[in-house]
Design an enzyme around this catalytic site. Structure first.
Site, PDB file in Angstrom:
ATOM      1  N   GLU A 197     -82.248 -14.500  44.640  1.00 20.00           N
ATOM      2  CA  GLU A 197     -83.377 -14.135  43.774  1.00 20.00           C
ATOM      3  C   GLU A 197     -84.679 -14.381  44.537  1.00 20.00           C
ATOM      4  O   GLU A 197     -84.951 -15.491  44.978  1.00 20.00           O
ATOM      5  CB  GLU A 197     -83.355 -14.994  42.504  1.00 20.00           C
ATOM      6  CG  GLU A 197     -84.438 -14.601  41.526  1.00 20.00           C
ATOM      7  CD  GLU A 197     -84.402 -15.431  40.245  1.00 20.00           C
ATOM      8  OE1 GLU A 197     -84.191 -16.644  40.311  1.00 20.00           O
ATOM      9  OE2 GLU A 197     -84.596 -14.840  39.168  1.00 20.00           O
ATOM     10  N   CYS A 212     -87.322 -13.357  35.384  1.00 24.98           N
ATOM     11  CA  CYS A 212     -85.914 -13.672  35.709  1.00 24.98           C
ATOM     12  C   CYS A 212     -85.024 -12.453  35.549  1.00 24.98           C
ATOM     13  O   CYS A 212     -84.047 -12.298  36.271  1.00 24.98           O
ATOM     14  CB  CYS A 212     -85.383 -14.846  34.914  1.00 24.98           C
ATOM     15  SG  CYS A 212     -86.309 -15.307  33.504  1.00 24.98           S
ATOM     16  N   GLU A 216     -81.396 -21.447  31.451  1.00 26.95           N
ATOM     17  CA  GLU A 216     -81.679 -20.033  31.723  1.00 26.95           C
ATOM     18  C   GLU A 216     -82.186 -19.989  33.154  1.00 26.95           C
ATOM     19  O   GLU A 216     -83.265 -20.478  33.454  1.00 26.95           O
ATOM     20  CB  GLU A 216     -82.721 -19.531  30.705  1.00 26.95           C
ATOM     21  CG  GLU A 216     -82.664 -18.041  30.493  1.00 26.95           C
ATOM     22  CD  GLU A 216     -83.521 -17.302  31.494  1.00 26.95           C
ATOM     23  OE1 GLU A 216     -82.984 -16.975  32.581  1.00 26.95           O
ATOM     24  OE2 GLU A 216     -84.699 -17.056  31.197  1.00 26.95           O
ATOM     25  N   LYS A 266     -92.157 -29.974  28.415  1.00 19.58           N
ATOM     26  CA  LYS A 266     -92.841 -30.118  29.710  1.00 19.58           C
ATOM     27  C   LYS A 266     -93.116 -28.736  30.287  1.00 19.58           C
ATOM     28  O   LYS A 266     -92.227 -28.057  30.778  1.00 19.58           O
ATOM     29  CB  LYS A 266     -91.986 -30.899  30.723  1.00 19.58           C
ATOM     30  CG  LYS A 266     -92.834 -31.254  31.947  1.00 19.58           C
ATOM     31  CD  LYS A 266     -92.024 -31.559  33.175  1.00 19.58           C
ATOM     32  CE  LYS A 266     -91.857 -30.392  34.106  1.00 19.58           C
ATOM     33  NZ  LYS A 266     -93.102 -29.810  34.633  1.00 19.58           N
TER      34      LYS A 266
END
Ligand code: ADP
Length: 500
Positions: free
Chosen positions: A399, A302, A268, A193
């Site tokens: 983040e 990331c 992750e 997906k």
């Protein structure tokens, strides 16, 4: 909304975009149960470039059924060396269609075209070829068992089965291939997906995989939103493993949904990665590394080095160099020659990043560069540097996933434990970067970092052989390298009693 394409877009990419994009299930285009479509935008203009099928749980059911049939049937019987050949043909087809893929990646994700060519497309070709090599080399072992009498014991490394893979929008090609390639090498079948915002290049990859000879049903692609499509994959009793890249919040939801049938989970989940610069470092190289890490894809990486720690003796010089680079960056469409930095992916992301910059200033940080949004259309944020940042501020702890660097200094370079403690003071643990010419200090710092990836005198090390993943709340499991094969295989111990 009308469809608007950048004039520099080539004819192959235009032809692809003009098609009616459906799910790829069992080797065929599947219209989708609801008939609903989702608009896909160019983030540099905010204009629609295509529409794709908006998937449902029923579409996932169909894809899972196809993947199970392929796993139990044709794919399992394909010899390892033939899997390699299919994967190598797939890699060559990607190369043959590299410009189209790079342009599609550029127009949908916003990254400058040269990176889409040299980083994304070239990177996935390498990944596929590297993983293709493992099919014939991932056998089991023959342990020396100490059971009474005579025994022959061995282990078999077998595919985990049908795997669901859910990926984000920042690196649509790389994220797809980091997941598809090891799963194919291991002999799994897949329901992928892509992000609802960037599904186009994954769909093109799916076509190329079929052209390369991948049997129908081995790679299925269902487009659509996290809920219902991602949620249905995470919860599906017919899926043996789910691999996810994205936010921690969604990672937690996936984990809970996966508990139903105890499917294997790899995650992750991003980071808040420190960059530590000692005064003996090559400051120009460090400044270039920091800027490319946090700005080149507008910080939507990331492993971006988002917290900078510089020894106080070098801090002003380093900050000057970074500011100069940040202020000189040319923002624009990824297809425009000379663009250094593209947009963030969406209006929502733009607002989120702007909100962080605002909150940083409210909590006492100072703007040293950038800080604003810009452009008449599209989702552009200026390369931004904040100083005076402290632990506890949102910009320090969370983040941001935008082009925002938090620059801090440290006093003494003798106490490595103290420097490491500041750098490690985060719930994340994805990457860390250390800049020094002192070899012993580099290795000592590397061992002190709570991070899955440590780069010395570099901000990134994009190599298919190097495991990639996080400590702490940055995730579970490692992609790339043999560790990725381990994610998609399980080990069976066989013990044969030779005394009977
Ligand atoms: P972001 O959109 O900020 O990158 P997300 O973690 O929300 O981060 O999205 C990453 C991927 O996870 C996307 O493909 C998205 O559609 C998918 N996703 C979002 N919510 C869910 C969910 N509840 N279950 C499974 N997948 C999800």
């Amino acid at each position: 909304m009308t469809t608007q394409l950048h004039p520099a877009l080539g004819s192959a990419a235009r032809a692809f975009l003009s098609r009616t994009h459906q799910h790829l299930v069992d080797g065929n285009l599947l219209a989708g149960e609801t008939g609903q479509r989702t608009d896909i935008l160019d983030p540099a203009t905010g204009e629609r470039i295509a529409t794709v099928a908006e998937g449902s749980a029923l579409d996932v059911d169909r894809a899972v059924a196809a993947a199970r049939r392929a796993f139990d049937g044709p794919w399992r019987k394909v010899p390892a060396a033939e899997r390699t050949r299919i994967m190598l043909r797939f890699a060559s087809l990607i190369e043959a269609n590299a410009e189209e893929l790079a342009e599609l990646e550029c127009i949908n994700s916003g990254k400058p075209l040269p990176f889409c060519r040299n980083g994304d497309v070239a990177g996935i070709v390498e990944m596929l070829r590297y993983m293709a090599g493992w099919t014939t080399k991932m056998g089991g072992e023959t342990p020396n068992v100490s059971l009474a009498g005579e025994w022959h014991a061995y282990t078999l490394r077998e595919p985990v089965g049908v795997v669901g893979q859910i990926i984000p929008w920042n690196f649509p090609l790389n994220m797809a291939m980091w997941k598809i390639a090891p799963a194919l090498a291991a002999g799994c079948t897949i329901i992928l997906k892509p992000s609802e915002q960037t599904p186009l290049t994954a769909l093109r990859l799916g076509e190329l995989a079929l052209e390369a000879g991948l049997p129908a049903g081995v790679l299925n692609i269902v487009t659509g939103f996290g809920n219902p499509v991602g949620a249905a994959i995470a919860a599906h009793p017919g899926i043996d493993k789910v691999a996810f890249t994205g936010s921690g919040e969604t990672g937690r939801r996936i984990l809970q949904a996966a508990a139903g049938n105890l499917k294997r989970v790899s995650l992750e989940l991003g980071g808040k990665s420190p960059v530590i610069v000692f005064p003996d470092a090559n400051l120009e190289a460090a400044a270039a590394g920091v800027c490319s890490s946090i700005f080149f894809h507008a910080g939507q990486i990331c492993a971006a080095g988002s917290r900078l720690y510089v020894h106080e003796r070098a801090f002003d010089e380093m900050l000057d160099r970074i500011k100069r680079r940040a202020n000189a960056m040319k923002l624009g469409h990824g297809l425009d020659a000379g663009t250094d930095m593209g947009p963030v992916i969406s209006r929502r992301q733009l607002d989120r990043v702007a909100g962080y910059i605002h909150s940083g200033q409210q909590e006492g940080a100072t703007l040293a560069a950038g800080g604003g949004t810009c452009g008449e259309r599209g989702y552009f944020v200026q390369p931004t540097v904040l100083t005076g940042v402290k632990p506890g501020m949102k910009v320090h702890d969370e983040e941001i996933f935008g082009p925002v660097l938090c620059a801090m200094s440290f006093e003494s370079d003798d106490d490595l434990d103290r420097i490491a403690a500041a750098a490690n003071a985060t719930t994340y643990g994805l990457a860390a970067s250390i800049w020094t010419r002192d070899l012993a200090r580099a290795h000592k710092m590397a061992s002190r970092m709570e991070a899955g990836i440590v780069n010395v005198n570099a901000l990134s090390s994009p190599d298919a052989t190097l495991p990639y993943g996080g400590y702490k709340q940055s995730g579970w499991g490692r992609e790339r390298g043999f560790d990725a094969i381990e994610l998609y295989t399980q080990v069976k111990a066989v013990a044969v009693n030779l005394n009977v």
